[in-house]
Write a protein that holds these residues in place. Structure first.
Motif, PDB file in Angstrom:
ATOM      1  N   PHE A 188       7.153   6.316  -9.004  1.00 59.80           N
ATOM      2  CA  PHE A 188       8.175   5.403  -8.400  1.00 59.80           C
ATOM      3  C   PHE A 188       9.159   6.635  -9.002  1.00 59.80           C
ATOM      4  O   PHE A 188      10.263   7.164  -8.577  1.00 59.80           O
ATOM      5  CB  PHE A 188       8.097   4.091  -9.215  1.00 59.80           C
ATOM      6  N   ALA A 189       9.103   7.169 -10.380  1.00 51.76           N
ATOM      7  CA  ALA A 189      10.165   8.287 -11.062  1.00 51.76           C
ATOM      8  C   ALA A 189       9.817   9.700 -10.753  1.00 51.76           C
ATOM      9  O   ALA A 189      11.456   9.415 -10.420  1.00 51.76           O
ATOM     10  CB  ALA A 189       9.372   8.806 -12.262  1.00 51.76           C
ATOM     11  N   GLU A 190       8.956   9.988  -9.602  1.00 52.71           N
ATOM     12  CA  GLU A 190       8.407  11.334  -9.139  1.00 52.71           C
ATOM     13  C   GLU A 190       9.952  10.885  -7.368  1.00 52.71           C
ATOM     14  O   GLU A 190      10.865  11.577  -7.366  1.00 52.71           O
ATOM     15  CB  GLU A 190       7.391  11.376  -8.771  1.00 52.71           C
ATOM     16  N   GLY A 191       9.345  10.084  -6.938  1.00 54.79           N
ATOM     17  CA  GLY A 191      10.569   9.547  -5.938  1.00 54.79           C
ATOM     18  C   GLY A 191      11.761   9.077  -6.794  1.00 54.79           C
ATOM     19  O   GLY A 191      12.904   9.865  -5.837  1.00 54.79           O
ATOM     20  N   THR A 193       1.186  -1.311  -0.094  1.00 54.28           N
ATOM     21  CA  THR A 193       0.240   0.161   0.110  1.00 54.28           C
ATOM     22  C   THR A 193       1.100   1.340  -0.318  1.00 54.28           C
ATOM     23  O   THR A 193       0.152   1.997  -0.836  1.00 54.28           O
ATOM     24  CB  THR A 193      -0.842   0.052   1.611  1.00 54.28           C
ATOM     25  N   GLN A 194       2.445   1.098   0.249  1.00 58.75           N
ATOM     26  CA  GLN A 194       2.677   2.776   0.116  1.00 58.75           C
ATOM     27  C   GLN A 194       3.161   2.918  -1.380  1.00 58.75           C
ATOM     28  O   GLN A 194       2.973   2.960  -2.112  1.00 58.75           O
ATOM     29  CB  GLN A 194       4.043   1.668   0.558  1.00 58.75           C
ATOM     30  N   ASP A 195       3.526   4.349  -0.977  1.00 58.72           N
ATOM     31  CA  ASP A 195       3.312   5.318  -1.987  1.00 58.72           C
ATOM     32  C   ASP A 195       4.747   4.891  -2.543  1.00 58.72           C
ATOM     33  O   ASP A 195       5.995   4.661  -1.567  1.00 58.72           O
ATOM     34  CB  ASP A 195       3.274   6.765  -1.218  1.00 58.72           C
ATOM     35  N   MET A 196       4.942   4.932  -3.918  1.00 63.48           N
ATOM     36  CA  MET A 196       5.880   3.895  -4.751  1.00 63.48           C
ATOM     37  C   MET A 196       7.407   5.101  -5.060  1.00 63.48           C
ATOM     38  O   MET A 196       8.277   4.983  -5.218  1.00 63.48           O
ATOM     39  CB  MET A 196       6.020   3.281  -6.220  1.00 63.48           C
ATOM     40  N   ASP A 203       7.805   6.814  -2.049  1.00 62.56           N
ATOM     41  CA  ASP A 203       8.948   6.605  -0.909  1.00 62.56           C
ATOM     42  C   ASP A 203      10.072   5.396  -1.184  1.00 62.56           C
ATOM     43  O   ASP A 203      10.666   5.216  -0.532  1.00 62.56           O
ATOM     44  CB  ASP A 203       8.083   6.350   0.128  1.00 62.56           C
ATOM     45  N   VAL A 204       9.198   4.503  -1.963  1.00 65.06           N
ATOM     46  CA  VAL A 204       9.841   3.045  -2.024  1.00 65.06           C
ATOM     47  C   VAL A 204      11.119   3.563  -2.702  1.00 65.06           C
ATOM     48  O   VAL A 204      12.297   2.711  -2.671  1.00 65.06           O
ATOM     49  CB  VAL A 204       8.975   2.164  -2.393  1.00 65.06           C
ATOM     50  N   ALA A 205      11.231   4.640  -3.998  1.00 63.34           N
ATOM     51  CA  ALA A 205      11.932   5.008  -4.934  1.00 63.34           C
ATOM     52  C   ALA A 205      12.751   5.120  -3.465  1.00 63.34           C
ATOM     53  O   ALA A 205      14.462   4.909  -4.120  1.00 63.34           O
ATOM     54  CB  ALA A 205      11.124   5.947  -6.093  1.00 63.34           C
ATOM     55  N   TRP A 206      12.638   6.951  -3.458  1.00 64.24           N
ATOM     56  CA  TRP A 206      13.032   6.946  -2.541  1.00 64.24           C
ATOM     57  C   TRP A 206      14.112   5.992  -1.605  1.00 64.24           C
ATOM     58  O   TRP A 206      15.807   6.441  -1.161  1.00 64.24           O
ATOM     59  CB  TRP A 206      12.769   8.177  -0.786  1.00 64.24           C
ATOM     60  N   LYS A 207      13.846   5.257  -1.005  1.00 61.99           N
ATOM     61  CA  LYS A 207      14.400   4.603   0.427  1.00 61.99           C
ATOM     62  C   LYS A 207      15.482   3.648  -0.410  1.00 61.99           C
ATOM     63  O   LYS A 207      16.222   3.264   0.614  1.00 61.99           O
ATOM     64  CB  LYS A 207      13.084   3.554   0.744  1.00 61.99           C
ATOM     65  N   LEU A 208      14.687   3.299  -2.298  1.00 55.15           N
ATOM     66  CA  LEU A 208      16.066   2.155  -2.939  1.00 55.15           C
ATOM     67  C   LEU A 208      17.335   2.678  -2.777  1.00 55.15           C
ATOM     68  O   LEU A 208      18.233   2.234  -2.859  1.00 55.15           O
ATOM     69  CB  LEU A 208      14.818   1.784  -3.948  1.00 55.15           C
ATOM     70  N   VAL A 209      16.997   4.048  -2.955  1.00 52.44           N
ATOM     71  CA  VAL A 209      18.634   4.582  -3.318  1.00 52.44           C
ATOM     72  C   VAL A 209      18.784   4.978  -2.288  1.00 52.44           C
ATOM     73  O   VAL A 209      20.656   4.724  -2.175  1.00 52.44           O
ATOM     74  CB  VAL A 209      17.718   6.478  -3.978  1.00 52.44           C
ATOM     75  N   ALA A 210      18.366   5.356  -1.781  1.00 52.91           N
ATOM     76  CA  ALA A 210      18.679   5.702   0.200  1.00 52.91           C
ATOM     77  C   ALA A 210      19.313   4.831   0.710  1.00 52.91           C
ATOM     78  O   ALA A 210      20.525   5.290   0.917  1.00 52.91           O
ATOM     79  CB  ALA A 210      16.980   6.385   1.126  1.00 52.91           C
ATOM     80  N   VAL A 211      18.795   3.505   0.862  1.00 55.95           N
ATOM     81  CA  VAL A 211      19.959   3.057   1.772  1.00 55.95           C
ATOM     82  C   VAL A 211      21.653   1.956   1.366  1.00 55.95           C
ATOM     83  O   VAL A 211      22.163   1.891   1.789  1.00 55.95           O
ATOM     84  CB  VAL A 211      18.398   1.195   1.495  1.00 55.95           C
ATOM     85  N   ASN A 212      21.093   2.556  -0.422  1.00 51.21           N
ATOM     86  CA  ASN A 212      22.212   1.984  -0.935  1.00 51.21           C
ATOM     87  C   ASN A 212      23.250   3.421  -0.528  1.00 51.21           C
ATOM     88  O   ASN A 212      24.317   2.877  -0.748  1.00 51.21           O
ATOM     89  CB  ASN A 212      22.364   1.929  -2.060  1.00 51.21           C
TER      90      ASN A 212
END
Lengths: 258, 258
Positions: B63-66, B22-25, B27-36
């Protein structure tokens, strides 16, 4: 990076899309690495290592075995990566890093009017191999299961070509892409196409997965690797791709569209 | 690579495991980059770019926006990658590349006996944020949704630390890992743990996702960033991790085990 030029690529493979659920995972591992190394080969790059994103499953030992085999075969270390658990179709990602051996690094944009158009090897072998695996005929399927990236060939060609790419989505589609990127027309002669099954020529030049090298060079260049001349680069004004006397576009079904 | 040292990392995120469907994609994109990028931060590396492996879905625009937001926030270019179609839970992979700003590059193996053990920031904020998202409470969830890799802090610390890593799987588990890798014992004082909710201290130091920096340094080193001293590195002979007067191991549930 300092005095060196880094070449990077990242390709994914998804169960059901890029491989059959029934396939040996050792072959899947091999192909995942090989297709990324093929991208490096088309840039004339020397592979430095790979990073793997791996979805765990029931057959991790076979995947690991194929990974070991392909890394040994092409002398490329597994530098790191990540493993995850998930449900549903599995997907894998691989990043390959290489060091450019020639700059400027060849790309698809440089084909010149008057250049000859070449392709290495034979097209359609992967298609026949796929059918052998799918139908369980026992015929040779190595070209589909275990493609060999043309690393040495790419390095030898890099200083000589005006444009180069690997043929991953079908010869005609990749010719169209290179022509478009180079603002040129590719005029091809279908009688010259090197195909695995001449009776199925149209399919052989539209099927992907062969990982041969497509390149353009001045027609008087002495080539250091075996390749077949399939056409000539022309002025852009008549459309990107002509085969014999027919202008073709992706609407005509030139290859594998993602 | 030539005169430079390259730092590489690859982490994946899978729907249902690493993020809620249910998460905003964005935020998912942000986190994927941020954790790396957090992995690069822990190496004192300057980010050079990222490669994305992306499974297409219904919310690609978010996703593209994040992705745009996180790449702009940390001034890191998207260099390339691959997109695939699939069915079932989606998974994404990201490779981040960085340039080491200090060599030897800090790692988890260098903690010396007598060093002080430090952690930046507050632990448990991501846990509280996760609960806010999961339960739809409307409470602040930014620490969970949009973690900020401590790139500047990692660069400032790299020349001064004996060991460093980011806290991605829980403070106690990552302390245990660093102690083991350093062949040392980490003696921690729970009263010093900087936690977001003191009433839930035990959870705060076992929950991951905070992406703070855990590091060791000589106790007389003047630190260029704010950090809390949580313990001291001791000889290895009494086990890897002690909290107050209790020896703990991963069997005690120290954090998030993949």
């Amino acid at each position: 990076m300092g005095s060196e030029t880094l070449v990077l690529t990242h390709d994914m493979m998804v169960e059901g899309t890029h491989f059959l659920p029934t396939q040996d995972m050792a072959d899947v591992a091999w192909k995942l690495v090989a297709v990324n190394l093929s991208d490096l080969a088309a840039k004339g790059a020397e592979p430095l290592g790979v990073l793997l994103g791996y979805a765990l499953g029931d057959d991790d030992a076979r995947f690991a075995e194929g990974l070991r085999e392909v890394c040994e075969a092409f002398d490329v270390p597994l530098l790191g990566g990540d493993t995850v658990r998930g449900s549903g179709p599995r997907s894998f990602g691989l990043t390959a890093l290489g060091r450019a051996t020639h700059t400027p690094v060849p790309d698809r944009r440089g084909a010149y009017v008057g250049d000859a158009i070449y392709v290495t090897g034979t097209l359609g072998a992967a298609m026949l191999g796929f059918e052998a695996v799918r139908d369980g005929t026992g015929a040779d399927s190595e070209a589909y299961r275990r493609p060999r990236p043309l690393i040495a060939e790419g390095r030898a060609l890099a200083p000589l070509v005006s444009a180069m790419m690997d043929v991953s989505d079908g010869l005609l589609l990749d010719c169209w892409r290179m022509a478009r990127a180079s603002h040129a027309t590719f005029l091809l002669d279908s009688e010259t196409f090197p195909v695995a099954d001449p009776a199925r020529l149209n399919e052989c030049v539209r099927w992907g997965d062969d990982y041969q090298l497509l390149f353009t060079a001045s027609p008087d260049t002495a080539l250091p690797v075996a390749a077949t001349r399939i056409g000539t680069v022309m002025e852009e004004d008549i459309g990107a791709l002509w085969v014999d006397s027919h202008a073709l576009t992706p609407l005509d079904g030139l290859g594998y569209q993602h």
